[in-house]
Design an enzyme around this catalytic site. Structure first.
Site, PDB file in Angstrom:
ATOM      1  N   TYR A   1       0.826  -1.215   0.000  1.00 50.27           N
ATOM      2  CA  TYR A   1       0.000   0.000   0.000  1.00 50.27           C
ATOM      3  C   TYR A   1       0.858   1.261   0.000  1.00 50.27           C
ATOM      4  CZ  TYR A   1      -3.758  -3.141   1.653  1.00 50.27           C
ATOM      5  OH  TYR A   1      -4.671  -4.159   1.821  1.00 50.27           O
TER       6      TYR A   1
ATOM      7  N   LEU B   1     -18.087  -3.623   2.097  1.00 50.64           N
ATOM      8  CA  LEU B   1     -19.240  -2.895   1.564  1.00 50.64           C
ATOM      9  C   LEU B   1     -19.328  -3.028   0.044  1.00 50.64           C
ATOM     10  CD1 LEU B   1     -19.018   0.290   3.817  1.00 50.64           C
ATOM     11  CD2 LEU B   1     -20.299  -1.828   4.198  1.00 50.64           C
TER      12      LEU B   1
ATOM     13  N   ILE C   1     -13.016  -4.742   7.830  1.00 52.69           N
ATOM     14  CA  ILE C   1     -12.090  -3.598   7.812  1.00 52.69           C
ATOM     15  C   ILE C   1     -12.503  -2.611   6.714  1.00 52.69           C
ATOM     16  CG2 ILE C   1     -10.098  -4.680   8.925  1.00 52.69           C
ATOM     17  CD1 ILE C   1      -9.021  -5.317   6.099  1.00 52.69           C
TER      18      ILE C   1
ATOM     19  N   VAL D   1     -12.232   7.734   3.023  1.00 53.87           N
ATOM     20  CA  VAL D   1     -11.424   8.950   3.208  1.00 53.87           C
ATOM     21  C   VAL D   1     -12.224  10.028   3.917  1.00 53.87           C
ATOM     22  CG1 VAL D   1      -9.944   8.509   1.213  1.00 53.87           C
ATOM     23  CG2 VAL D   1     -12.051   9.832   0.914  1.00 53.87           C
TER      24      VAL D   1
ATOM     25  N   ARG E   1     -18.031   9.264   7.368  1.00 49.70           N
ATOM     26  CA  ARG E   1     -18.376   7.900   6.972  1.00 49.70           C
ATOM     27  C   ARG E   1     -17.722   6.890   7.907  1.00 49.70           C
ATOM     28  NH1 ARG E   1     -20.265   6.165   2.268  1.00 49.70           N
ATOM     29  NH2 ARG E   1     -21.573   8.002   2.573  1.00 49.70           N
TER      30      ARG E   1
ATOM     31  N   ASN F   1     -19.765   4.117   9.932  1.00 48.79           N
ATOM     32  CA  ASN F   1     -19.448   2.686   9.890  1.00 48.79           C
ATOM     33  C   ASN F   1     -19.220   2.105  11.278  1.00 48.79           C
ATOM     34  OD1 ASN F   1     -19.559   2.710   7.087  1.00 48.79           O
ATOM     35  ND2 ASN F   1     -17.340   2.871   6.816  1.00 48.79           N
TER      36      ASN F   1
END
Length: 278
Positions: free
Chosen positions: A51, A189, A227, A231, A235, A239
């Site tokens: 990443y 999601l 997980i 950004v 949100r 969650n």
């Protein structure tokens, strides 16, 4: 939901069932959102060497002011580093970049070469050398998951895979249970596809929740770790707000029924391996 229901215990390790993922987050966003997620209440952070944001994740943890011992931190060994010496080098590099020893070190995808025996041996060595508290795998179908555990001296505490309402994963979930392990869901999601699903929308309205909250609740009620990534601070807070309701058996069954053969969104597995059919 009580605090104990928000975590799972595997091999005497307590893993928060709801975490914050950092896949595709640029370093600045990763740092900002990790700090924000921890302030919201998340205590599980997931990253990976590939990443390119491990240092930013470490900075976000330090920025948050949350004590390191209160956080479950996962990173992953990239497939180009599966030979013994390369794996140990990357494990040390990841710990240095994070500024913390990770709690969990995963093999990112299964590979034919080097052998599973070499790679699992090296992963166990990384644990023995104190480069991680625990080890596991990611994106391993059931057959390879069983093979990897048979070759590992230490428990493989999770298999992190794509999982959402459009995939069944019944076989893999059963395999994890039989191995005394867990499943961790990435893209829980379905990369936003659940937002406009009429079935999930109906259930969400009945509970006064959003489709995302219902989907995450569906996952953690199965004993699966989730997980989600975002950004947006609002949100991330949304969650996390899934502790004050429970889905009925009927709700759970309606969502399970959404699984379909073409539901997989991210398939980068080596062609030598085959996903479970259900």
């Amino acid at each position: 939901m009580s605090p104990s229901q928000l975590s799972l215990t595997v091999d005497d390790l307590t893993i928060p069932r709801l975490g914050f993922g950092t896949w595709q987050l640029e370093p600045a966003d990763a740092r900002r959102m990790v700090a924000e997620a921890l302030r919201i209440g998340y205590r599980h952070i997931d990253t990976a060497w590939i990443y390119r944001n491990e240092a930013a994740v470490g900075d976000g943890i330090r920025d948050s002011g949350v004590a390191r011992q209160d956080i479950w931190l996962t990173t992953k060994i990239w497939v180009d580093h599966f030979e013994r010496d390369a794996l140990l080098r990357q494990a040390a590099e990841s710990a240095a970049s994070l500024g913390f020893t990770p709690d969990l070190l995963l093999l990112h995808w299964p590979r034919v070469k080097p052998t599973f025996a070499e790679t699992l041996g090296a992963l166990n060595e990384a644990k023995d050398q104190g480069l991680t508290r625990a080890i596991g795998v990611s994106n391993f179908p059931s057959g390879q998951f069983r093979e990897a555990q048979a070759l590992s001296r230490s428990k493989l505490v999770t298999n992190q895979v794509e999982y959402h309402p459009y995939l069944s994963l019944q076989t893999l979930r059963d395999t994890a249970a039989n191995l005394g392990s867990t499943i961790t869901a990435w893209s829980p999601l379905a990369q936003g596809k659940i937002a406009n699903d009429t079935v999930i929308g109906d259930i969400a309205r009945a509970h006064g929740k959003t489709p995302g909250q219902v989907t995450l609740r569906w996952i953690i009620q199965q004993g699966v770790i989730a997980i989600p990534r975002t950004v947006k601070a609002e949100r991330a807070a949304e969650n996390f707000d899934i502790q004050d309701f429970q889905l009925t058996d009927e709700d759970m069954g309606r969502i399970h029924a959404l699984a379909r053969p073409d539901g997989r969104l991210g398939d980068w597995i080596d062609k030598a391996f085959v996903w479970d059919q259900k």
